[in-house]
Scaffold this active site. Structure first.
Site, PDB file in Angstrom:
ATOM      1  N   ASP A 289       0.809  -1.582  -0.243  1.00  0.00           N
ATOM      2  CA  ASP A 289      -0.130  -0.435   0.262  1.00  0.00           C
ATOM      3  C   ASP A 289       0.377   1.441   0.061  1.00  0.00           C
ATOM      4  O   ASP A 289       2.265   1.187   0.608  1.00  0.00           O
ATOM      5  CB  ASP A 289      -0.838  -0.102   1.219  1.00  0.00           C
TER       6      ASP A 289
HETATM    7  C1  BGC Z   1      -5.156   3.306  -0.062  1.00  0.00           C
HETATM    8  C2  BGC Z   1      -5.302   1.992  -0.957  1.00  0.00           C
HETATM    9  C3  BGC Z   1      -4.796   3.380  -2.624  1.00  0.00           C
HETATM   10  C4  BGC Z   1      -3.565   3.447  -2.670  1.00  0.00           C
HETATM   11  C5  BGC Z   1      -3.198   4.455  -3.682  1.00  0.00           C
HETATM   12  C6  BGC Z   1      -3.447   4.115  -0.521  1.00  0.00           C
HETATM   13  O1  BGC Z   1      -4.077   4.822   0.574  1.00  0.00           O
HETATM   14  O2  BGC Z   1      -5.279   3.053   1.232  1.00  0.00           O
HETATM   15  O3  BGC Z   1      -6.502   1.961  -1.448  1.00  0.00           O
HETATM   16  O4  BGC Z   1      -5.121   1.708  -3.912  1.00  0.00           O
HETATM   17  O5  BGC Z   1      -3.609   5.037  -1.148  1.00  0.00           O
HETATM   18  O6  BGC Z   1      -4.484   5.605  -4.070  1.00  0.00           O
END
Ligand code: BGC
Length: 738
Positions: A289
């Site tokens: 993530d």
């Molecule tokens: C979120 C993810 C997301 C990623 C990219 C993160 O902060 O938890 O779900 O895919 O950002 O936007």
């Protein structure tokens, strides 16, 4: 006088600075190279590579790479410039741009180009579908496949070949801020809906990414919370849906931010290698993530995390080279990771795909109509005393629409899942369009309760639109200052403090519902809302979720009976929040127990306010003639359960037939019942259909941690079938596995 000039000069100075900042950002935004085109790499590779061929090429490519080129495959390509222009894009256009990773022109390796979801493609103007929780409430796998199909096409039209929008975290508690991004509380239902989305998206050669692996279900503590969980709970409750995604050949998995048993999920070898690779044979790639998903590069490599997103913070020569020299990690591990990444990209890029993904696909008329259909099939009628609904347009002269959300964006949070539809049909607009002058629509935003009461009193019928907005729940975007107490920090989204409506909405309802008995309360939100402080005051309640860009039209069609509601709750709404699992937004560590949602309510014999799987229709459905094709089966057998469902009402409608299995004879601790099948059927008035649902004996197994294996108990099981998890709605029979 001089002081005034000084103030004016300062104001002008600040304004000039702001303009310069925005102009600079804009120049940066437009001057940064557009995201690379993965398709342009097709010409270098034969069409339709098999897995073995793609793997062989990947091994060969890895052998030709420098160390830096390998790291190029293992990290997102975001640079400082991209961050600056991305920030401008977010600030000015509220759009997160495409982020690419792993383009290698020397070796002709295509990049992946990432867009988020789950309620649609987020990198450009595109269709805003109802949120995933609403789609969970449709219980309609075919419809979710169509949503995936539309998202896959729109992703390709937007230049993306990697979709990070398959959120399949289990809804452990409805207060979770990102509840709206997932499909519900039950692992079986969640897995089936997730797989439909994956299949729809991936048929357009867009790699789907299932996230956030694993046990991510508290938003405000997501970067720090340590989740402890016993082995059975992990295997039987929190992982089955991820296993289903892997079995459906999902291309990619995103690890979670939180810790699991003391180690961050992004560097957790037990999750990422022992289970995901060694037990489940996952062949795709794992990304972190974003930004805080990996804290230590060496641990990441040892855990089997393939790509650090969105840029190289830890997978750097400085961090990894010395570790190779000291033997903490090996170059073979790195090669293996790069091989997985390259292999997957080649497999997707070389698939024959004759479709043209033109700009016209984005938010096309067809996709808008699909968004409307999904919204209509997702709304859950929770209460409808004396068949108050549907309203009859011919019988009312005036309709009051009360509540601020009726006139505003109701599509969901503004975090990574925020979409940018060309327009939104608000609830008010939907009702006004429906009226088309045939009755008067009186709008009151509800901020002044006295004025709302007067509007309610004046009208023949009242539609309240109350609930949550992006400020209240969703991905938590905060100033994050560690010096400032959490409650004093600026923040948008996050978890809910409780499951009730916000105090003003509750007061509004309690004070104005009594002045007009002809009312329907429409609830907006990403998960369950408790209603028992005011629900006796209204004949009807409709849960509308965040219903996407066409939400207002769907609402009007349901309230006026053009469409028969067919959504069913993918979660339980309790009578008392104490009946659910313990939940706290700001927390350092937490234990996830074996029971939550309906399994906990069943175990403790607490009747819910609205059960999992519950939802009313303008028709009635009767169940009869429950039949099992056999009553004794072997562990390798599949039981076929059938039941007759009759629409005894006056309107065509859809019914979600649910099948649960009871384990009352088990020698080990098991939930009272578990969902193991569901089908949505359309029935004309007085029509009867025989609905058949297969149940494989192997799907009734429990995980025995002593022998580290799934076991099917030889015993008598119960099968329950009906239109809700509520005991009164279920027919029962028995069978034995021997
Ligand atoms: C979120 C993810 C997301 C990623 C990219 C993160 O902060 O938890 O779900 O895919 O950002 O936007």
């Amino acid at each position: 006088m001089r002081k005034i000039f000084k103030i004016i000069a300062i104001i002008i100075g600040v304004l000039i600075l702001i303009v310069l900042f925005l102009a600079g950002g804009l120049i940066l935004y437009t001057s940064v190279a557009p995201s690379p085109d993965p398709k342009s790499y097709n010409e270098y590779w034969p069409e339709n590579l098999t897995y073995a061929e793609a793997d062989e090429i990947a091994v060969d490519l890895v052998s030709q790479m420098t160390f830096e080129e390998k790291l190029g495959q293992m990290t997102g390509d975001m640079s400082f410039l991209d961050i600056a222009s991305g920030l401008t894009s977010v600030l000015v256009f509220e759009k997160i741009p495409i982020v690419a990773s792993g383009e290698n022109e020397r070796l002709n390796i295509p990049p992946f180009t990432f867009t988020d979801g789950p309620r649609g493609v987020v990198v450009t103007e595109a269709t805003a579908f109802p949120v995933a929780m609403a789609r969970g409430a449709t219980w309609d796998r075919d419809l979710e496949f169509q949503v995936g199909d539309a998202i896959g096409k729109e992703a390709r039209a937007a230049g993306a070949n990697y979709f990070g929008g398959v959120c399949i975290n289990l809804l452990r508690h409805p207060a979770w801020g990102r509840a709206q991004e997932t499909f519900g509380e039950d692992p079986w239902h969640l897995g089936k809906m997730g797989v439909s989305l994956i299949n729809g998206v991936q048929q357009h050669n867009v790699m789907a990414c299932a996230k956030h692996y694993a046990l991510n279900s508290i938003e405000e503590s997501r970067f720090k919370v340590d989740v402890s969980v016993d082995e059975r709970t992990l295997r039987e409750v929190y992982l089955p849906h991820f296993k289903m995604a892997v079995d459906a050949d999902v291309a990619s998995i995103m690890s979670a931010y939180n810790k699991v048993r003391g180690e961050f999920a992004g560097q957790n070898r037990y999750l990422l290698t022992d289970i995901l690779r060694n037990e489940w044979n996952f062949e795709g790639f794992v990304t972190s993530d974003w930004l805080f998903g990996l804290r230590d590069g060496v641990k990441g490599v040892n855990a089997g995390l393939d790509i650090e997103m969105p840029l190289d913070q830890h997978y750097t020569p400085e961090e990894l080279k010395p570790a190779i020299e000291s033997g903490e990690i090996s170059i073979d591990q790195i090669d293996e990771m790069v091989r997985r990444v390259v292999r997957t990209k080649l497999l997707y890029i070389t698939n024959t795909d004759t479709q043209e993904y033109t700009d016209e696909i984005l938010a096309s008329e067809e996709h808008q109509q699909l968004a409307l259909e999904v919204a209509e099939k997702s709304m859950v009628l929770l209460k409808n005393d004396d068949d108050f609904l549907p309203l009859s347009a011919g019988e009312i002269e005036s309709l009051a629409v009360i509540g601020e959300i009726a006139d505003s964006d109701h599509t969901g949070d503004r975090g990574s899942s925020g979409t940018h539809p060309p327009y939104i049909i608000t609830m008010l607009k939907g009702l006004q369009d429906y009226s088309n002058g045939s009755f008067e629509v009186i709008f009151d935003d509800g901020t002044d309760i006295e004025s709302a009461r007067q509007a309610a009193e004046r009208a023949d019928a009242v539609v309240y639109v109350v609930g949550y907005k992006s400020e209240d729940e969703g991905e938590y975007i905060t100033s994050g200052d560690p010096e400032v107490a959490p409650e004093n920090q600026w923040g948008e989204g996050g978890d809910r403090p409780n499951l009730f409506l916000k105090p003003h909405d509750q007061n509004l309802l309690m004070e104005s519902l009594p002045v007009n008995q002809n009312s329907v309360v429409t609830l907006i939100g990403g998960s369950g809302i408790m209603t028992n402080t005011w629900d006796q005051l209204t004949p009807s309640i409709l849960m509308a979720w965040y219903p996407g860009m066409m939400g207002g039209e769907a609402l009007a069609n349901i309230l006026f009976g053009k469409v028969n509601p067919s959504g069913k709750l993918p979660l339980s709404i309790p009578k008392d929040e104490e009946h659910l699992s313990f939940f706290q937004a700001d927390i350092d560590s937490i234990h996830y127990g074996y029971y939550h949602g309906y399994t906990l309510l069943d175990k403790e014999n607490n009747e819910p306010a609205y059960p999992f799987g519950f939802g009313l229709s303008y028709s009635n459905f009767e169940y009869s003639n429950l039949q099992l094709d056999k009553t004794r089966l072997a562990e390798s057998d599949t039981l076929l359960v059938s039941v007759d469902v009759t629409n005894t009402g006056e309107m065509t409608g859809e019914e979600v037939v649910q099948l649960y299995i009871g384990f009352e004879n088990s020698m080990v601790e098991r939930p009272v019942k578990l969902l193991r099948g569901f089908e949505k059927e359309r029935l004309n008035p007085r029509q009867t259909k025989t609905v058949s649902i297969p149940v494989a004996a192997k799907d009734l197994a429990w995980y025995n941690p002593d022998v580290k294996a799934w076991e099917v108990e030889n015993m008598q099981y119960s099968v329950f079938i009906g239109g809700s998890s509520n005991w009164e709605a279920l027919l029962q029979s028995d069978f034995t596995i021997q």
